[in-house]
Each structure stands twice: as C-alpha cells, then as structure tokens.
Motif scaffolding. Structure first.
Motif, PDB file in Angstrom:
ATOM      1  N   VAL A 250     -21.135 -42.349 -31.668  1.00  0.00           N
ATOM      2  CA  VAL A 250     -19.922 -41.803 -31.048  1.00  0.00           C
ATOM      3  C   VAL A 250     -18.686 -42.213 -31.835  1.00  0.00           C
ATOM      4  CG1 VAL A 250     -18.490 -41.849 -28.979  1.00  0.00           C
ATOM      5  CG2 VAL A 250     -20.973 -41.680 -28.765  1.00  0.00           C
ATOM      6  N   GLN A 251     -18.665 -43.467 -32.273  1.00  0.00           N
ATOM      7  CA  GLN A 251     -17.519 -43.939 -33.043  1.00  0.00           C
ATOM      8  C   GLN A 251     -17.393 -43.199 -34.361  1.00  0.00           C
ATOM      9  OE1 GLN A 251     -15.980 -45.535 -30.384  1.00  0.00           O
ATOM     10  NE2 GLN A 251     -15.122 -46.663 -32.086  1.00  0.00           N
ATOM     11  N   ASP A 256     -14.700 -39.052 -37.649  1.00  0.00           N
ATOM     12  CA  ASP A 256     -14.677 -37.753 -38.323  1.00  0.00           C
ATOM     13  C   ASP A 256     -13.633 -36.837 -37.696  1.00  0.00           C
ATOM     14  OD1 ASP A 256     -16.689 -38.629 -39.967  1.00  0.00           O
ATOM     15  OD2 ASP A 256     -18.295 -37.702 -38.782  1.00  0.00           O
ATOM     16  N   GLN A 257     -13.566 -36.875 -36.378  1.00  0.00           N
ATOM     17  CA  GLN A 257     -12.561 -36.065 -35.690  1.00  0.00           C
ATOM     18  C   GLN A 257     -11.148 -36.484 -36.101  1.00  0.00           C
ATOM     19  OE1 GLN A 257     -12.503 -36.650 -31.485  1.00  0.00           O
ATOM     20  NE2 GLN A 257     -11.049 -35.015 -31.086  1.00  0.00           N
ATOM     21  N   GLU A 258     -10.918 -37.780 -36.123  1.00  0.00           N
ATOM     22  CA  GLU A 258      -9.593 -38.259 -36.501  1.00  0.00           C
ATOM     23  C   GLU A 258      -9.271 -37.901 -37.952  1.00  0.00           C
ATOM     24  OE1 GLU A 258      -9.489 -42.407 -35.748  1.00  0.00           O
ATOM     25  OE2 GLU A 258      -9.510 -42.199 -33.553  1.00  0.00           O
ATOM     26  N   ARG A 259     -10.283 -37.957 -38.829  1.00  0.00           N
ATOM     27  CA  ARG A 259     -10.043 -37.595 -40.218  1.00  0.00           C
ATOM     28  C   ARG A 259      -9.686 -36.112 -40.342  1.00  0.00           C
ATOM     29  NH1 ARG A 259     -14.609 -38.417 -41.961  1.00  0.00           N
ATOM     30  NH2 ARG A 259     -15.317 -36.278 -42.268  1.00  0.00           N
ATOM     31  N   GLU A 263      -6.202 -34.622 -41.696  1.00  0.00           N
ATOM     32  CA  GLU A 263      -6.105 -33.661 -42.796  1.00  0.00           C
ATOM     33  C   GLU A 263      -5.316 -32.428 -42.371  1.00  0.00           C
ATOM     34  OE1 GLU A 263     -10.101 -32.861 -43.888  1.00  0.00           O
ATOM     35  OE2 GLU A 263     -10.375 -34.753 -44.985  1.00  0.00           O
ATOM     36  N   ALA A 264      -5.563 -31.952 -41.137  1.00  0.00           N
ATOM     37  CA  ALA A 264      -4.805 -30.797 -40.642  1.00  0.00           C
ATOM     38  C   ALA A 264      -3.318 -31.126 -40.522  1.00  0.00           C
ATOM     39  CB  ALA A 264      -5.375 -30.345 -39.296  1.00  0.00           C
ATOM     40  N   LEU A 265      -3.024 -32.325 -40.038  1.00  0.00           N
ATOM     41  CA  LEU A 265      -1.625 -32.727 -39.921  1.00  0.00           C
ATOM     42  C   LEU A 265      -0.977 -32.848 -41.291  1.00  0.00           C
ATOM     43  CD1 LEU A 265      -1.861 -35.433 -37.083  1.00  0.00           C
ATOM     44  CD2 LEU A 265      -0.962 -33.105 -36.905  1.00  0.00           C
TER      45      LEU A 265
END
Length: 367
Positions: A250-251, A256-259, A263-265
């Motif tokens: 999960v971590q 991966d979600q935060e990365r 990247e989108a930001l």
C-alpha cells in the motif's frame, strides 16, 4: 539427731529423708537476697574500679550517649537529597553537604539520587543501553495499539525520568517505576488513539512524543509522584508483523501515486505560466496595435482637417501643393530617364534601356 520437719517421722514416712534414707532430699527454694547480691557482683565487674562505682557508671553512660549522638552526622552527596524522618514520619528535605539529624532509632535519613536519569522500555525488553541495539524481545501486549482510523500499530518507545521531589517519590508511591511505566503506556495509547496510522508513521511522530510526555507528566503530578519526565522517544513504529507486507504494498502504491501527482503538478507549473505569458504577450501586442491604429487614424483625421482648413483659406495654392505631392509620390515609384534637350547633342537614340543596364550592373556587383 535433728529431725527434718518435712520428713514425716523417724522412719522416713511421707517422702522425707529420714535416717534410713527413705527418699530424696528436697531442694530448698532460692534466696532472693542471694540472687540480688550475685547480680550486683556481676554488674560491678564491668564498672571501672578506683574512681567510685557511681561516678564510673555515669561516665560510662555519658560515653555511650556521646557515641550515640555522634552517629547523627550524615553527608548528602552531590546529586542527592536528604530526607529526614522522625519515628518513621517525614520531617524535611536537606541539601547536599554535612548535616545532622537524630540518630536511630529516633531518626532516620534517606538519600535518593535526584539527578540520575532512569529509563523504562515499553513494548520490548533487552537491548544495550535501554535501546533496541542487541538482542531484544518483543512484548505485544504493550506495543500493539489502536489508531484513530481503527488500524493496529506496533510501537516500541523509551521513557526517561528523574526524581523531582524526593519526599513525594519515597512516600506517595509504593512502586514508582511501575507507576511511571503504566502512566506512560496509558498516555501513549490515548494519544495514539487520536492519531491516524498515516500520521503516526510519518508527519506526527514528534508531536505524539511531545503530547505523551505532557500527558504522562500531568498524570504523575496528579498522583503526587515527585517524578520529572525527561523524554519520551519512539524507537520503532511499524504495522503488525502479520500485515507488514500488505502495508508495504500500500505504501509503495501511495508513493507511486504521489510521484504521478508531483509529475503532473510539475508539468502544470511549467505549461501554465508559459501559456499565461504567451496570452499576456498577445494581449499586449493587441493593445499596442490598437493604440497605434487609433493614433494613426486620429493623425490622419487631424491632417485631413488641417488640409481642408488650408484649402478653404487658399484654394489655388492648396490644389497646386496637393498636385505636386501626388506627382512626387507617383514619380518616385516609376522608372524614368530624363534627357536634357538643351545639350544640343545629336545622334541620341530615342530609347536607351538604362534601367535594365542598371539592374544588370547591380547583379554583377553582388556576384
């Protein structure tokens, strides 16, 4: 021959010891005066001779009393506090140095160390120096706690404490170390119950330590424990061993979600300012073109008005000037050759391709 009044006659009747030995001779009762005299003789053996019995006894008693009173001196070492008791009841606390108090059994002095830092491990046992280095043994009944989002977390932490008030520490608690341990564990569970699992593992670790320290100190002060909490420090914060693999998955997914979000930001922060800058540039160019067009139109209008006013003032002059200006504009854009007839020359051809020759010469020069 003397008769024994307790013998019972000359024939030894009745248990007496007559002349024929009719029975055992009875033992006479002890003499009280002889007992007192022998006791006095034994006591006088310990009393110095030559100076009088009474005076020697007083001197002996005085010496014993002096030695007994001298045992009342005691020293409190640096870092300790002296706690004076009289018949087992607390009287006062003394500072380091040489002091005096009633000797035993009237008085008693306790000297606990108030500067020594004690530490308690909660959630595990063993290790070197109270930490988790070396061989340790997990204690699940202490380390497993419930977070605010109904997750279970495995926490090992260390509690460091000192004696703040020696009298309260000695007399208000039966088992100070156990009391500190239970108070810290209870406070930690309360704080952890108000914290989510994600916060407990990441951003709120230091806040959890600080809140636990404050709450534990308040509990101990309420008990009058005389204990000062120095530090509460988490040594290990993990999910339970049974679910740690799933938790790590999960971590990793969250990372991966935060990365991806980062990247989108980053892309947004790059493209949006450039688009805004380009839009601002176009707006500025449009505003400049509008300003130029308006200024040109106003200038043309003012020029036409001035020409019209001049025409109304002098029509012939104005018409001639306009004719000359127009002819100047037309002739400036046309190719022309001027031949002066006053030269009187002959043999001049009617037409010479001078412009073409000029262009050809210019092309040869560029080459």
């Amino acid at each position: 021959m003397a008769w024994n009044p307790k013998g019972g006659g000359p024939w030894g009747g009745g248990g007496g010891g007559g002349p024929w030995g009719g029975g055992p001779t009875p033992t006479p009762p002890p003499n009280i005066e002889d007992l007192l005299r022998r006791s006095q003789e034994r006591f006088q053996r310990f009393v110095p001779t030559g100076i009088g019995g009474g005076r020697g006894l007083l001197l002996a008693l005085a010496a014993v009393l002096a030695v007994w009173l001298a045992t009342g001196f005691y020293r409190v070492q640096p870092g300790e506090q002296g706690v004076e008791l009289m018949f087992g009841r607390f009287v006062k606390v003394t500072t380091p140095g040489l002091n005096y108090w009633f000797p035993a059994p009237i008085g008693e002095v306790l000297t606990p160390n108030v500067e020594q830092t004690n530490q308690i491990t909660i959630g595990f046992r063993g290790g070197e120096g109270g930490g988790r280095a070396g061989a340790t043994r997990d204690v699940p009944q202490e380390s497993l706690m419930l977070t605010s989002d109904q997750n279970i977390i495995d926490v090992d932490f260390l509690v460091q404490w000192r004696i703040k008030n020696a009298a309260d520490y000695l007399f208000n608690l039966r088992d100070p170390e156990t009391t500190v341990k239970l108070a810290a564990e209870s406070a930690f569970r309360e704080v952890m119950g108000q914290t989510s699992l994600e916060e407990a593992l990441t951003v709120r670790r230091q806040q959890v330590d600080d809140q636990t320290k404050e709450l534990t100190q308040a509990i101990l002060d309420g008990y009058g424990a005389g204990v000062l909490l120095v530090d509460v420090k988490q040594l290990k914060v993990d999910p339970p061993a049974e679910v740690i693999d799933a938790f790590n998955d999960v971590q990793r997914a969250r990372q991966d979600q935060e990365r991806s979000v980062n990247e989108a930001l980053t892309y947004r922060n790059d493209i949006v300012p450039r688009a805004r800058g380009e839009a601002e540039r176009i707006i500025q160019e449009s505003a400049a073109y509008r300003e130029k067009a308006v200024r040109d139109a106003e200038g043309e209008a003012k020029r036409f008005i001035s020409v019209h006013d001049a025409y109304l003032t002098g029509r012939d002059v104005t018409l001639r000037r306009l004719y000359l200006e127009r002819m100047q504009d037309v002739l400036a854009k046309s190719e022309k050759v001027v031949i002066d007839p006053s030269g009187g020359g002959t043999g001049v051809v009617p037409y010479l391709p001078l412009p073409e020759l000029g262009k050809r010469k210019a092309e040869e020069t560029r080459r």
